[in-house]
Scaffold this motif. Structure first.
Motif, PDB file in Angstrom:
ATOM      1  N   TRP A  45      -4.993  -5.104   5.975  1.00 41.59           N
ATOM      2  CA  TRP A  45      -5.234  -5.940   5.125  1.00 41.59           C
ATOM      3  C   TRP A  45      -5.843  -7.236   5.830  1.00 41.59           C
ATOM      4  O   TRP A  45      -6.377  -8.031   5.179  1.00 41.59           O
ATOM      5  CB  TRP A  45      -4.016  -6.725   4.234  1.00 41.59           C
ATOM      6  CG  TRP A  45      -2.745  -6.890   4.991  1.00 41.59           C
ATOM      7  CD1 TRP A  45      -1.605  -6.309   5.251  1.00 41.59           C
ATOM      8  CD2 TRP A  45      -2.457  -8.214   5.302  1.00 41.59           C
ATOM      9  NE1 TRP A  45      -0.654  -6.971   5.980  1.00 41.59           N
ATOM     10  CE2 TRP A  45      -1.287  -8.242   5.731  1.00 41.59           C
ATOM     11  CE3 TRP A  45      -3.028  -9.462   5.099  1.00 41.59           C
ATOM     12  CZ2 TRP A  45      -0.636  -9.275   6.318  1.00 41.59           C
ATOM     13  CZ3 TRP A  45      -2.363 -10.517   5.570  1.00 41.59           C
ATOM     14  CH2 TRP A  45      -1.180 -10.505   6.133  1.00 41.59           C
ATOM     15  N   SER A  46      -5.775  -7.507   7.123  1.00 46.28           N
ATOM     16  CA  SER A  46      -6.127  -8.860   7.794  1.00 46.28           C
ATOM     17  C   SER A  46      -7.186  -8.417   8.949  1.00 46.28           C
ATOM     18  O   SER A  46      -6.939  -7.712   9.605  1.00 46.28           O
ATOM     19  CB  SER A  46      -4.771  -9.217   8.530  1.00 46.28           C
ATOM     20  OG  SER A  46      -4.971 -10.076   9.214  1.00 46.28           O
ATOM     21  N   SER A  47      -8.258  -9.079   8.745  1.00 41.54           N
ATOM     22  CA  SER A  47      -9.196  -9.274   9.801  1.00 41.54           C
ATOM     23  C   SER A  47      -8.904  -9.540  11.121  1.00 41.54           C
ATOM     24  O   SER A  47      -9.077  -9.014  12.206  1.00 41.54           O
ATOM     25  CB  SER A  47     -10.579  -9.734   9.458  1.00 41.54           C
ATOM     26  OG  SER A  47     -10.211 -11.203   9.067  1.00 41.54           O
ATOM     27  N   PHE A  48      -7.826 -10.533  11.011  1.00 41.24           N
ATOM     28  CA  PHE A  48      -7.345 -10.974  12.321  1.00 41.24           C
ATOM     29  C   PHE A  48      -6.476  -9.859  13.047  1.00 41.24           C
ATOM     30  O   PHE A  48      -6.669  -9.840  14.074  1.00 41.24           O
ATOM     31  CB  PHE A  48      -6.176 -12.461  11.977  1.00 41.24           C
ATOM     32  CG  PHE A  48      -5.187 -12.652  12.911  1.00 41.24           C
ATOM     33  CD1 PHE A  48      -6.025 -13.505  13.691  1.00 41.24           C
ATOM     34  CD2 PHE A  48      -4.189 -12.383  13.316  1.00 41.24           C
ATOM     35  CE1 PHE A  48      -5.257 -14.012  15.131  1.00 41.24           C
ATOM     36  CE2 PHE A  48      -3.376 -12.693  14.342  1.00 41.24           C
ATOM     37  CZ  PHE A  48      -3.829 -13.638  15.165  1.00 41.24           C
ATOM     38  N   HIS A  49      -5.594  -9.183  12.317  1.00 33.57           N
ATOM     39  CA  HIS A  49      -5.028  -7.970  12.834  1.00 33.57           C
ATOM     40  C   HIS A  49      -5.944  -7.040  13.681  1.00 33.57           C
ATOM     41  O   HIS A  49      -5.916  -6.819  14.886  1.00 33.57           O
ATOM     42  CB  HIS A  49      -4.259  -7.317  12.029  1.00 33.57           C
ATOM     43  CG  HIS A  49      -2.939  -7.962  11.645  1.00 33.57           C
ATOM     44  ND1 HIS A  49      -2.254  -7.904  10.458  1.00 33.57           N
ATOM     45  CD2 HIS A  49      -2.448  -9.153  12.010  1.00 33.57           C
ATOM     46  CE1 HIS A  49      -1.233  -8.557  10.094  1.00 33.57           C
ATOM     47  NE2 HIS A  49      -1.479  -9.561  11.054  1.00 33.57           N
ATOM     48  N   VAL A  63     -10.708  -3.126   8.056  1.00 32.88           N
ATOM     49  CA  VAL A  63      -9.831  -4.160   7.085  1.00 32.88           C
ATOM     50  C   VAL A  63     -10.353  -3.756   5.620  1.00 32.88           C
ATOM     51  O   VAL A  63     -11.578  -3.535   5.336  1.00 32.88           O
ATOM     52  CB  VAL A  63     -10.796  -5.576   7.368  1.00 32.88           C
ATOM     53  CG1 VAL A  63     -10.174  -6.559   6.519  1.00 32.88           C
ATOM     54  CG2 VAL A  63     -10.729  -6.058   8.783  1.00 32.88           C
ATOM     55  N   ILE A  64      -9.353  -3.383   5.093  1.00 32.43           N
ATOM     56  CA  ILE A  64      -9.251  -3.219   3.493  1.00 32.43           C
ATOM     57  C   ILE A  64      -8.359  -4.293   2.841  1.00 32.43           C
ATOM     58  O   ILE A  64      -7.299  -4.245   3.231  1.00 32.43           O
ATOM     59  CB  ILE A  64      -8.604  -1.977   3.139  1.00 32.43           C
ATOM     60  CG1 ILE A  64      -9.457  -0.813   4.090  1.00 32.43           C
ATOM     61  CG2 ILE A  64      -8.958  -1.559   1.704  1.00 32.43           C
ATOM     62  CD1 ILE A  64     -11.013  -0.502   3.796  1.00 32.43           C
ATOM     63  N   PRO A  65      -8.992  -5.309   1.998  1.00 37.01           N
ATOM     64  CA  PRO A  65      -8.164  -6.249   1.425  1.00 37.01           C
ATOM     65  C   PRO A  65      -7.158  -5.355   0.506  1.00 37.01           C
ATOM     66  O   PRO A  65      -7.430  -4.742  -0.293  1.00 37.01           O
ATOM     67  CB  PRO A  65      -9.268  -7.024   0.616  1.00 37.01           C
ATOM     68  CG  PRO A  65     -10.554  -6.994   1.295  1.00 37.01           C
ATOM     69  CD  PRO A  65     -10.549  -5.379   1.707  1.00 37.01           C
ATOM     70  N   PHE A  66      -5.979  -5.978   0.605  1.00 36.35           N
ATOM     71  CA  PHE A  66      -4.713  -5.322   0.034  1.00 36.35           C
ATOM     72  C   PHE A  66      -5.162  -5.069  -1.459  1.00 36.35           C
ATOM     73  O   PHE A  66      -4.758  -4.319  -2.076  1.00 36.35           O
ATOM     74  CB  PHE A  66      -3.533  -6.068   0.264  1.00 36.35           C
ATOM     75  CG  PHE A  66      -2.413  -5.580  -0.340  1.00 36.35           C
ATOM     76  CD1 PHE A  66      -1.909  -4.468   0.647  1.00 36.35           C
ATOM     77  CD2 PHE A  66      -1.630  -5.874  -1.297  1.00 36.35           C
ATOM     78  CE1 PHE A  66      -0.610  -3.807   0.144  1.00 36.35           C
ATOM     79  CE2 PHE A  66      -0.427  -5.306  -1.713  1.00 36.35           C
ATOM     80  CZ  PHE A  66       0.014  -4.273  -0.928  1.00 36.35           C
ATOM     81  N   TRP A  67      -5.750  -6.227  -2.183  1.00 37.45           N
ATOM     82  CA  TRP A  67      -6.021  -6.071  -3.567  1.00 37.45           C
ATOM     83  C   TRP A  67      -6.908  -4.832  -3.982  1.00 37.45           C
ATOM     84  O   TRP A  67      -6.672  -4.345  -5.011  1.00 37.45           O
ATOM     85  CB  TRP A  67      -6.535  -7.471  -4.189  1.00 37.45           C
ATOM     86  CG  TRP A  67      -7.703  -7.936  -3.719  1.00 37.45           C
ATOM     87  CD1 TRP A  67      -7.963  -8.774  -2.615  1.00 37.45           C
ATOM     88  CD2 TRP A  67      -9.121  -7.740  -4.000  1.00 37.45           C
ATOM     89  NE1 TRP A  67      -9.303  -9.052  -2.233  1.00 37.45           N
ATOM     90  CE2 TRP A  67      -9.963  -8.214  -3.165  1.00 37.45           C
ATOM     91  CE3 TRP A  67      -9.640  -6.629  -5.022  1.00 37.45           C
ATOM     92  CZ2 TRP A  67     -11.355  -7.820  -3.096  1.00 37.45           C
ATOM     93  CZ3 TRP A  67     -10.914  -6.457  -5.064  1.00 37.45           C
ATOM     94  CH2 TRP A  67     -11.747  -7.233  -3.955  1.00 37.45           C
ATOM     95  N   LEU A  68      -7.704  -4.513  -3.126  1.00 34.97           N
ATOM     96  CA  LEU A  68      -8.409  -3.106  -3.348  1.00 34.97           C
ATOM     97  C   LEU A  68      -7.573  -1.897  -3.525  1.00 34.97           C
ATOM     98  O   LEU A  68      -8.068  -0.974  -3.984  1.00 34.97           O
ATOM     99  CB  LEU A  68      -9.591  -2.849  -2.191  1.00 34.97           C
ATOM    100  CG  LEU A  68     -10.536  -3.870  -2.215  1.00 34.97           C
ATOM    101  CD1 LEU A  68     -11.547  -3.616  -1.090  1.00 34.97           C
ATOM    102  CD2 LEU A  68     -11.440  -4.006  -3.616  1.00 34.97           C
ATOM    103  N   ALA A  69      -6.474  -2.140  -2.900  1.00 35.17           N
ATOM    104  CA  ALA A  69      -5.483  -0.952  -2.937  1.00 35.17           C
ATOM    105  C   ALA A  69      -4.395  -1.201  -3.988  1.00 35.17           C
ATOM    106  O   ALA A  69      -3.439  -0.467  -4.232  1.00 35.17           O
ATOM    107  CB  ALA A  69      -4.850  -0.563  -1.640  1.00 35.17           C
TER     108      ALA A  69
END
Length: 165
Positions: A45-49, A63-69
């Motif tokens: 969920w984090s581009s930083f990670h 990077v998959i924003p959490f709200w998409l899942a």
């Protein structure tokens, strides 16, 4: 898609969605690292990670924003007036969270009838009614140097409740 590190693989073809703060080294044990290595894809969920080469991923991630899942039932609103003024949730084993909960509950303005709930270890479907029944939610970071916990914030915002983080 496998979300939790503790679940066994139900198939040899899976996507591992990392939802844990990578600064929480306790979760990155041998079992979890094997799941990361063997996944068809690794999502975070984090581009930083995904961009940080010093983190223990050992492979590229998307990077998959959490709200998409988020399950579609996360996006819902309550039509009734909230009965709780403020809500605080999350594992209270984090020193900052425990301290914030104490500050919120012990430093009430004299003469007010505010209701503040501090929930530890309440998640998922069990947490949903509490979020829907509050005016504002406090989110406290747990891990030093961690990125913003958007997975906590998004589940509150998707229900139309303001967040202080």
């Amino acid at each position: 898609i496998i979300f939790e590190s503790s679940l066994s693989n139900s198939t040899e073809y899976y996507i591992q969605f990392n939802m844990e703060q990578l600064t929480n080294r306790d979760r990155f044990n041998q079992h979890y690292m094997t799941k990361i290595r063997n996944a068809v894809q690794l999502w975070d969920w984090s581009s930083f990670h995904c961009a940080d080469d010093s983190l223990p991923l050992g492979r590229p991630c998307l990077v998959i924003p959490f709200w998409l899942a988020d399950p579609t039932d996360w996006i819902q609103f309550s039509n009734k007036a909230p009965t709780t003024d403020a809500l605080f949730f999350g594992a209270v084993g984090c020193p900052g969270r425990k301290a914030l909960c104490q500050v919120l509950t012990q430093n009430m303005v004299p003469g007010t009838n505010w209701t503040i709930k501090c929930l530890g270890d309440t998640y998922g479907d069990d947490l949903k009614p509490y979020i829907l029944d509050t005016r504002i939610v406090f989110v406290e970071h747990c891990y030093t140097g961690a990125v913003l916990p958007v997975h906590r914030i998004n589940q509150v915002l998707s229900r139309g409740v303001p967040v202080i983080s």
